[in-house]
Scaffold this active site. Structure first.
Site, PDB file in Angstrom:
ATOM      1  N   CYS A 245      -2.357  -1.037   1.115  1.00 12.03           N
ATOM      2  CA  CYS A 245      -3.068  -1.837   0.109  1.00 12.03           C
ATOM      3  C   CYS A 245      -3.754  -3.064   0.694  1.00 12.03           C
ATOM      4  O   CYS A 245      -4.802  -3.486   0.181  1.00 12.03           O
ATOM      5  CB  CYS A 245      -2.119  -2.201  -1.021  1.00 12.03           C
ATOM      6  SG  CYS A 245      -1.661  -0.751  -2.003  1.00 12.03           S
TER       7      CYS A 245
ATOM      8  N   ASP B 242       0.523  -7.207  -3.643  1.00 15.01           N
ATOM      9  CA  ASP B 242       1.622  -6.284  -4.021  1.00 15.01           C
ATOM     10  C   ASP B 242       3.008  -6.682  -3.506  1.00 15.01           C
ATOM     11  O   ASP B 242       3.791  -5.809  -3.095  1.00 15.01           O
ATOM     12  CB  ASP B 242       1.289  -4.860  -3.555  1.00 15.01           C
ATOM     13  CG  ASP B 242       0.055  -4.301  -4.229  1.00 15.01           C
ATOM     14  OD1 ASP B 242      -0.554  -4.999  -5.053  1.00 15.01           O
ATOM     15  OD2 ASP B 242      -0.312  -3.152  -3.917  1.00 15.01           O
TER      16      ASP B 242
ATOM     17  N   LYS C 140      -3.410  -3.601 -10.449  1.00 16.87           N
ATOM     18  CA  LYS C 140      -4.435  -2.698  -9.902  1.00 16.87           C
ATOM     19  C   LYS C 140      -3.905  -1.267  -9.844  1.00 16.87           C
ATOM     20  O   LYS C 140      -2.832  -1.028  -9.301  1.00 16.87           O
ATOM     21  CB  LYS C 140      -4.895  -3.187  -8.518  1.00 16.87           C
ATOM     22  CG  LYS C 140      -3.812  -3.254  -7.453  1.00 16.87           C
ATOM     23  CD  LYS C 140      -4.417  -3.743  -6.146  1.00 16.87           C
ATOM     24  CE  LYS C 140      -3.466  -3.687  -4.980  1.00 16.87           C
ATOM     25  NZ  LYS C 140      -2.810  -2.410  -4.726  1.00 16.87           N
TER      26      LYS C 140
HETATM   27  N1  TIU Z   1       0.889  -1.848  -1.813  1.00 16.37           N
HETATM   28  C1  TIU Z   1       0.877  -0.761  -1.088  1.00 16.37           C
HETATM   29  O1  TIU Z   1       0.632  -0.807   0.119  1.00 16.37           O
HETATM   30  N2  TIU Z   1       1.210   0.423  -1.714  1.00 16.37           N
HETATM   31  C2  TIU Z   1       1.739   1.509  -1.077  1.00 16.37           C
HETATM   32  O2  TIU Z   1       1.940   2.544  -1.685  1.00 16.37           O
HETATM   33  N3  TIU Z   1       2.047   1.330   0.244  1.00 16.37           N
HETATM   34  C3  TIU Z   1       2.731   2.181   1.048  1.00 16.37           C
HETATM   35  O3  TIU Z   1       2.790   1.894   2.227  1.00 16.37           O
HETATM   36  N4  TIU Z   1       3.329   3.260   0.513  1.00 16.37           N
END
Ligand code: TIU
Length: 226
Positions: free
Chosen positions: A162, A24, A129
């Site tokens: 994530c 991400d 995802k």
């Molecule tokens: N990729 C991921 O960690 N998505 C989130 O929403 N993370 C947060 O820390 N908000």
């Protein structure tokens, strides 16, 4: 086999069976004006890991080893986003709503693209995802199994959301998981530190954590000795 200095003890990396997973690293989380920024987070912490993550990607590209990039992304009609997840944003910033970089966490929007410095190259796997974890509703496990992969090296954001969710999911599916310290970050430094401790506790109950230099050095030494 390559032995990498790591916590809680040395990690055995298997060339030919190891992929890098970059979680991400999308503009929504890293850049000002994205989803993370709109939620009031200090995104500069995440931006700071771009050079280390680029170096890690380079280690895999130089060797022609597989690389998986994920994005947290929903379909434009949000049919893959549970209402509970939409409700969880702040009242003013919700998944699917228009932000400065397009609709938040929606596939194809500018904010949903991986930051240009880390963009995927031809032949690398890119997974959209809908969950925090990378296996939910993605078919990724079957693809990794099809490639004969058993070992996963992790990078990306955020460490406790994530990345940790994906690493735990991978651990339960039998992958040997290694997280690279300099190539992951959280909006909350104490959460990154705690997550690392949780991963390596109890004899590596989720996996291993190593420094980027230790991975790079181990690969070089193993290749020099071959
Ligand atoms: N990729 C991921 O960690 N998505 C989130 O929403 N993370 C947060 O820390 N908000």
């Amino acid at each position: 086999m390559v032995s990498v200095k790591a916590r809680p003890y040395d990690y055995t990396l298997e060339p030919g069976k190891t992929a890098l997973v970059v979680i991400d690293m999308q503009r929504d989380f890293i850049e000002r004006g994205g989803f993370g920024d709109a939620l009031g987070n200090d995104v500069s912490r995440l931006e700071a890991i771009i050079p280390a993550t680029a170096r890690l990607i380079g280690l895999f590209r130089e060797r022609g080893w597989p690389i998986v990039h994920t994005r947290e992304a929903h379909k434009p009609d949000l049919s893959d986003c549970p209402p509970s997840k939409i409700r969880r944003g702040s009242a003013s910033v919700r998944i699917g709503e228009e932000g400065p970089m397009g609709r938040l966490l929606v596939t194809g929007e500018p904010g949903n693209q991986i930051v240009p410095e880390l963009a995927a190259q031809d032949g690398e796997i890119v997974i959209d995802k809908p969950g925090k974890g990378m296996f939910w509703a993605t078919g990724l496990h079957e693809r990794l199994q099809g490639l004969g992969l058993t070992h996963l090296v992790f990078a990306g954001v955020t460490t406790e959301v994530c990345v940790q969710t994906s690493m735990r999911e991978a651990n339960d599916r039998g992958y040997e998981c290694l997280l690279i310290d300099e190539a992951t970050e959280s909006y909350f430094p104490e959460f990154k530190a705690s997550t690392i401790e949780m991963i390596v506790a109890q004899g590596g109950i989720v996996g291993w954590v190593a420094a980027l230099d230790d991975l790079a050095g181990a690969l070089q030494s193993a290749e020099a000795a071959a």
